[in-house]
Scaffold this active site. Sequence first.
Site, short mmCIF file in Angstrom:
data_model
loop_
_atom_site.label_atom_id
_atom_site.label_comp_id
_atom_site.label_asym_id
_atom_site.label_seq_id
_atom_site.Cartn_x
_atom_site.Cartn_y
_atom_site.Cartn_z
N CYS A 1 -4.04 -5.84 -5.20
CA CYS A 1 -4.55 -5.50 -3.88
C CYS A 1 -4.48 -6.73 -2.99
O CYS A 1 -4.96 -7.81 -3.36
CB CYS A 1 -5.99 -5.02 -4.00
SG CYS A 1 -6.74 -4.66 -2.41
N HIS A 2 -3.91 -6.59 -1.81
CA HIS A 2 -3.76 -7.73 -0.91
C HIS A 2 -5.10 -8.27 -0.43
O HIS A 2 -5.19 -9.39 0.03
CB HIS A 2 -2.89 -7.33 0.30
CG HIS A 2 -3.57 -6.40 1.24
ND1 HIS A 2 -3.64 -5.05 1.00
CD2 HIS A 2 -4.22 -6.63 2.39
CE1 HIS A 2 -4.31 -4.48 1.99
NE2 HIS A 2 -4.67 -5.41 2.85
N ASN B 1 0.82 -1.21 0.00
CA ASN B 1 0.00 0.00 0.00
C ASN B 1 0.86 1.25 0.00
O ASN B 1 1.95 1.23 0.55
CB ASN B 1 -0.92 0.01 1.23
CG ASN B 1 -2.09 -0.91 1.03
OD1 ASN B 1 -2.52 -1.14 -0.08
ND2 ASN B 1 -2.61 -1.44 2.12
#
Length: 88
Positions: A74-75, A53
């Site tokens: 995106c995790h 991020n």
Amino acid sequence: MVEADMRRLAGDKYGYYHSGGQFGRYHQLRLMLDVAHDMEKICPDAWLIQVGNPVFDGCTLMTRETSIKVCGLCHGHYGYSRRQHAWP
């Protein structure tokens, strides 16, 4: 409101999440841009896979300011299909 407070506290303490603390986001984006500039010199045909991020902001910055090919993951989506089948 609780989530926003938690994000702010985590951002101030660790320098990540969307609040990024006072200067956390600046340093993260600066590092991302430095890496992308290094890649332009060292491995201009390589892809940069961004998972840290802020993914959206970092990918947008690197795509606009360098010639590096960037893919942001995106995790929050890791293991999504496994979790989906585990739900009743």
